[in-house]
Write a protein that holds these residues in place. Structure first.
Motif, PDB file in Angstrom:
ATOM      1  N   UNK A 154      -3.753  -3.995  -2.624  1.00 49.47           N
ATOM      2  CA  UNK A 154      -2.772  -2.248  -2.683  1.00 49.47           C
ATOM      3  C   UNK A 154      -3.566  -1.179  -3.037  1.00 49.47           C
ATOM      4  N   UNK A 155      -4.953  -1.277  -4.657  1.00 51.07           N
ATOM      5  CA  UNK A 155      -5.361  -0.354  -4.570  1.00 51.07           C
ATOM      6  C   UNK A 155      -6.666  -0.010  -3.873  1.00 51.07           C
ATOM      7  N   UNK A 156      -7.351  -0.916  -2.808  1.00 49.52           N
ATOM      8  CA  UNK A 156      -8.229  -1.272  -2.356  1.00 49.52           C
ATOM      9  C   UNK A 156      -7.430   0.107  -0.994  1.00 49.52           C
ATOM     10  N   UNK A 157      -6.354   0.134  -0.396  1.00 49.79           N
ATOM     11  CA  UNK A 157      -5.755   0.971   1.008  1.00 49.79           C
ATOM     12  C   UNK A 157      -5.894   2.433  -0.353  1.00 49.79           C
ATOM     13  N   UNK A 158      -5.203   2.129  -1.670  1.00 47.44           N
ATOM     14  CA  UNK A 158      -4.716   3.063  -1.562  1.00 47.44           C
ATOM     15  C   UNK A 158      -6.470   4.292  -2.078  1.00 47.44           C
ATOM     16  N   UNK A 159      -7.404   3.433  -2.863  1.00 48.15           N
ATOM     17  CA  UNK A 159      -8.707   4.318  -2.517  1.00 48.15           C
ATOM     18  C   UNK A 159      -8.988   4.545  -1.138  1.00 48.15           C
TER      19      UNK A 159
END
Length: 346
Positions: free
Chosen positions: A339-344
């Motif tokens: 999720x946080x990779x996608x947000x980055x």
């Protein structure tokens, strides 16, 4: 990497904010340079110039003499770890450094036999490391596991002892079994028995191979040891059929760019064949190997490969995703990281 519009050039995304799993980090090699100097001064240990004012050292492993020099520096660095609190400090600082670099999961690799004499044996030292790992994880929020690695310059029976030790701790903080040191030494097939023990315990099998030796040794790691991941493995690119086999089998490669260049495997960072590995469909996890000796930590591997190969941020995000895919990280850690990779990237 950049975009130009009415507002001008968009700055590069910060690679230290990209969530990552770190799968190739050696125990003593994770030590901060400042910690090395402080502990050496405390106990009156005289360090070579290459670990003091000439740090990071100029290294090469192109021949046996070069590797001996590298190993000597590693042994000197290990000698400053004298007390359980020294070990606790090393693990905590390694965790803090990974968190600063965007780390969410760390598999730190250690050969307990290298510390046994000073810390009461291999079992006592493993207990100490796992206690330090739990403490560091609680204090930093970084999820951490241990890979126990045998030394290929020692007798294969020693490796079997370490494999049984690793199996004893499987599911209790130890997730893998490796084989390290100069891959040009000894016979890889002789360690098959140790890896069979580790395989029965459902441990990840992660031998070093395909850095100082080429495709033929990678085949030995696959055929004799049943490798799930290869420590380095970068020279698989020299044999397209072998690389195709690696991709088909889902064997991940722990690529350590600054290590490859420092040890003379490649002349410069632009020669590290990461784009070729990715184009072939290989699963690649970037790692720092030994920051103490190579002077670059986890985020530095992403930054140098971005600069050397003009990688776009989508590729960097994919590298980060693959680092989790190749790991033994728990499903909740992997899901949060995705999720946080996608947000980055967004």
């Amino acid at each position: 990497m950049t975009a130009t519009g009415a507002g001008g050039v968009r700055p590069l995304r910060d690679v230290s904010q990209l969530p990552k799993a770190h799968l190739h980090l050696h125990f003593t090699g994770s030590m901060r340079h400042g910690t090395l100097l402080e502990l050496a001064e405390r106990d009156g240990i005289v360090l070579p110039d290459s670990l003091v004012e000439d740090w990071p050292p100029q290294l090469s492993a192109a021949d046996e003499k070069g590797w001996f020099r590298f190993q000597r520096l590693y042994d000197v660095a290990r000698s400053v770890l004298r007390t359980p609190e020294d070990v606790r400090r090393l693990v905590l600082e390694a965790a803090e450094d990974d968190v600063r670099d965007g780390g969410r999961w760390l598999e730190i690799q250690v050969d307990p036999s290298g510390y046994a004499a000073r810390f009461g044996g291999i079992t006592a030292f493993t207990d100490l490391v796992l206690d330090c790992v739990r403490d560091a994880s609680e204090r930093t929020g970084l999820a951490i596991a241990v890979v126990i690695a045998a030394n290929r310059t020692r007798h294969p029976l020693d490796a079997r002892t370490l494999a049984r030790l690793a199996a004893q701790y499987a599911g209790r903080g130890v997730v893998g079994f490796g084989l390290s040191n100069d891959e040009r030494r000894g016979s890889t097939a002789d360690f098959e028995g140790a890896f069979r023990i580790a395989r029965r315990a459902d441990l990840l099998l992660v031998p070093h191979g395909g850095e100082l030796r080429g495709p033929d040794h990678v085949r030995q790691c696959l055929d004799s040891l049943g490798a799930h991941r290869l420590g380095h493995g970068v020279r698989s690119v020299e044999d397209p059929a072998l690389l195709e086999r690696i991709v088909a089998a889902g064997v991940a490669l722990e690529v350590c760019p600054t290590s490859n260049v420092s040890l003379g495997v490649y002349s410069d960072l632009t020669s590290v064949p990461l784009p070729l590995l990715l184009a072939a469909g290989a699963t690649v996890a970037l790692g720092a190997d030994d920051p103490l000796l190579f002077g670059s930590r986890l985020a530095g591997q992403y930054a140098t490969m971005r600069a050397a190969h003009d990688l776009d941020d989508t590729t960097l995000a994919r590298l980060a995703e693959m680092s989790f895919e190749a790991s033994r990280a728990p499903s909740d850690v992997v899901a949060a990281a995705r999720r946080d990779i996608a947000a980055w990237l967004a």
